[in-house]
Structures are given as C-alpha cells and as structure tokens.
Design an enzyme around this catalytic site. Structure first.
Site, PDB file in Angstrom:
ATOM      1  N   GLN A   1       1.530 -12.228   9.762  1.00 11.41           N
ATOM      2  CA  GLN A   1       2.178 -11.005   9.287  1.00 11.41           C
ATOM      3  C   GLN A   1       1.192  -9.878   9.501  1.00 11.41           C
ATOM      4  OE1 GLN A   1       0.920  -9.275   5.876  1.00 11.41           O
ATOM      5  NE2 GLN A   1       2.550  -9.660   4.582  1.00 11.41           N
TER       6      GLN A   1
ATOM      7  N   HIS B   1       0.015  -3.749  10.859  1.00 10.22           N
ATOM      8  CA  HIS B   1       1.289  -4.395  11.501  1.00 10.22           C
ATOM      9  C   HIS B   1       1.573  -4.183  12.792  1.00 10.22           C
ATOM     10  CE1 HIS B   1       1.760  -6.229   7.342  1.00 10.22           C
ATOM     11  NE2 HIS B   1       1.793  -5.122   7.084  1.00 10.22           N
TER      12      HIS B   1
ATOM     13  N   ARG C   1      -8.975  -9.173   3.308  1.00 10.88           N
ATOM     14  CA  ARG C   1      -7.734  -8.632   4.072  1.00 10.88           C
ATOM     15  C   ARG C   1      -7.931  -7.183   4.546  1.00 10.88           C
ATOM     16  NH1 ARG C   1      -2.442  -6.558   3.484  1.00 10.88           N
ATOM     17  NH2 ARG C   1      -0.882  -7.456   4.894  1.00 10.88           N
TER      18      ARG C   1
ATOM     19  N   SER D   1       4.340  -6.519   2.642  1.00 12.02           N
ATOM     20  CA  SER D   1       2.959  -6.544   3.169  1.00 12.02           C
ATOM     21  C   SER D   1       2.159  -7.239   2.318  1.00 12.02           C
ATOM     22  CB  SER D   1       2.442  -5.120   3.739  1.00 12.02           C
ATOM     23  OG  SER D   1       1.366  -5.086   4.340  1.00 12.02           O
ATOM     24  N   LEU D   2       0.925  -6.632   1.883  1.00 10.45           N
ATOM     25  CA  LEU D   2       0.108  -7.025   0.737  1.00 10.45           C
ATOM     26  C   LEU D   2       0.907  -7.418  -0.038  1.00 10.45           C
ATOM     27  CD1 LEU D   2      -2.289  -6.978  -1.037  1.00 10.45           C
ATOM     28  CD2 LEU D   2      -1.432  -4.491  -1.620  1.00 10.45           C
TER      29      LEU D   2
ATOM     30  N   GLN E   1       0.840  -1.054  -0.082  1.00  8.42           N
ATOM     31  CA  GLN E   1       0.043  -0.046  -0.074  1.00  8.42           C
ATOM     32  C   GLN E   1       1.014   1.310  -0.051  1.00  8.42           C
ATOM     33  OE1 GLN E   1      -3.260  -1.739   2.555  1.00  8.42           O
ATOM     34  NE2 GLN E   1      -3.916   0.393   2.228  1.00  8.42           N
TER      35      GLN E   1
END
Length: 311
Positions: free
Chosen positions: A250, A201, A116, A91-92, A11
C-alpha cells in the site's frame, strides 16, 4: 439492526482538539490515550488536544493521532452495541480498520503508524516531491497524463483514486506540476497543489515500504473477525498474513477508494459510519451513492445522534 460498515479516515482529517471530548467524558478513553503516550514515549494526547497545528501536521504525529481518535470513537460506538459487518480505511485508516477487525492490537498499531509516518517523511527530502488533486478528469485521463510526463528519474503517478472525478497524483515535483498544467488544459474543473510533506502512495516511497515491512514482521497479524476492504485490491480480506503483505504494498500503491465504495455497496451495506476525525469519507460516499445512509462519530454529540439513528 441496520447492516453497517465502518470507515476510517486518513491524513488531512486531523484538527487540534481531536479526541478531547471523549478523553474528558470516558475513563476508558482516557486510559487509551495514556497507553498511546506510553508506547510512543511522548505526549501525543497533548499534541491532539493543544497542538500547535504545525506539530500535529507532522506526519509522524498525524498518523498515530488519527488512529487513536478513530479507535476511541469505535470503542464508544461499540459501548452502545453497534457493530459492523465490514470495515475499510483510507491509506493510514487501513490500520484503524485492522484494529477494528481484531487483526492488529491497538498498541501495535499505534507503534506501527508512528514508524510509518517517520519512514514516509524520511523517504524523500522536503521539496523534492509533491502531490496535487485533479478534479473533473477521469482516472484514465489522469493515468495517461502521468505516463506521458514520467521518465525513469522523474516519476508521477495516480496516488488516491478518491471518486470518479477526484484523483490525487504524487511524485517528483516537476512532473507533478507538468501533469497539473496539462490537466488544466484538458478541462479539469480544478487542480489543487496539496500541502503535504512527502509524495505518498507512489514509487518514491519504496525506502519507507522496506523499513515498514521490517517493523511489521515483528508484530502479530491475526485473521480478521470481519472483512477489511484493502486499499491495494479494493476487495474484502480476512487473512492476517495477507493484511501485512498488502500494508507493505500500500505504501507505494494507489488508494483505490472509488472501487472500495463500490465494494461496500456490493456487500449489501445500508449505512456507513466514519469513525474519528472529519467527514471526508462519509462525504465521498454521500456523493457516490444516494442509497447509503452516512454518519460520523467524532465526539459524544455525534455519537448520540448516530446511535439514535442506527437503533
């Protein structure tokens, strides 16, 4: 052939118009966008191509948009016979890396990242959480500041360890602001409050992690054809079952990107290609190592340039 790793952005890299060039130039790319629209039950392609930006920035739209653009860029690069020896995503982007490695089907990944995004958005009421980037202090200094500012009901943690000098923190708004102020006092070069809709996170994401776990249990995770360096362990993984488990962890764990870049180097990689939107990860790698050649593929023009260089 150059020993290459593929990197997949997270992102913050999205932009209105993303993927449109591929959609217009390749019928298979058009079909992939249409498949994603069908899976999601709305026109994510329209959001990608036309915005408005505020709609694209909604986490539930941003996450599938970035994954779709990344996998279409991957498809176009593979059309030219270029492949990787390993993959990693921020991340993503780890979902995109798992599609690249054959662990997840494209359609399953599109569905999961939409869920998500929704779960993360709904985990914390707007205005309760915050994130900030601290530039110029070490990970150890930032960790110590977070520990000092945290209590049982006021949490702040390192969220993205992006480079030796760039650490993003996340948590409740007040302790994030307190750590930001202390960081300035300790000589941070820059502290930037991030315009995000939720504190990613960190422990505040636990409700999202539990809901995502239930969704992921319904989806097949195959063993990977190439290693994927995971965010949680910053180490290569080929196991499908472990990939699912680490995606669950994660959500509340820091993205260990500095160690991921070192892991890429330790694997003997000569070049990295960032696939999809933006140049954040290739830019971080350029600063981290002068020996790795860095490329980005987000449209037909950057594709042609990268193919020419790698071949």
């Amino acid at each position: 052939m150059v020993k290459t790793a593929f990197l997949f952005p997270g992102q913050g890299s999205q932009f209105v118009g993303m993927g449109k060039n591929f959609y217009d130039s390749d019928p298979e790319c058009r079909r992939m966008f249409e498949e994603a629209d069908e899976i999601l039950g709305d026109s994510i392609s329209e959001v990608c191509f036309q915005g408005p930006e505020e709609k694209l920035k909604l986490t539930e739209n941003t996450q599938p948009a970035l994954l779709i653009h990344s996998i279409i860029a991957l498809k176009r690069l593979r059309d030219h016979g270029i492949n990787s020896v390993l993959a990693a995503g921020h991340s993503l982007g780890e979902f995109s890396a798992l599609v690249c490695a054959g662990t997840l089907r494209f359609g399953d990944a599109v569905h999961l990242v939409r869920q998500r995004g929704r779960f993360m958005q709904e985990a914390v009421p707007v205005g309760v959480g915050a994130m900030a980037a601290i530039i110029g202090l070490s990970a150890e200094q930032v960790q110590q500041l977070c520990l000092s500012a945290s209590s049982e009901d006021a949490i702040v943690q390192p969220a993205n360890l992006n480079s030796p000098e760039q650490i993003v923190i996340a948590g409740h708004k007040e302790p994030v602001e307190a750590v930001s102020e202390k960081a300035r006092e300790q000589g941070a070069k820059k502290v930037v409050a991030l315009p995000v809709s939720a504190p990613f996170h960190c422990k505040l994401m636990e409700p999202a992690a539990m809901r995502l776990k239930a969704e992921m249990e319904k989806v097949e995770f195959k063993d990977a054809s190439i290693p994927v360096i995971t965010n949680v362990e910053a180490a290569p993984n080929n196991s499908g079952d472990k990939a699912r488990e680490l995606l669950f962890k994660q959500v509340c764990s820091p993205v260990r990107w500095t160690e991921t870049m070192q892991c890429v180097i330790d694997q003997g990689v000569e070049a990295v290609v960032e696939l999809g939107s933006g140049k954040v990860l290739s830019g971080l790698m350029k600063r981290f190592s002068k020996d790795i050649r860095c490329y980005q593929v987000g449209d037909e023009e950057s594709l042609a340039k990268t193919v020419a260089e790698l071949k």
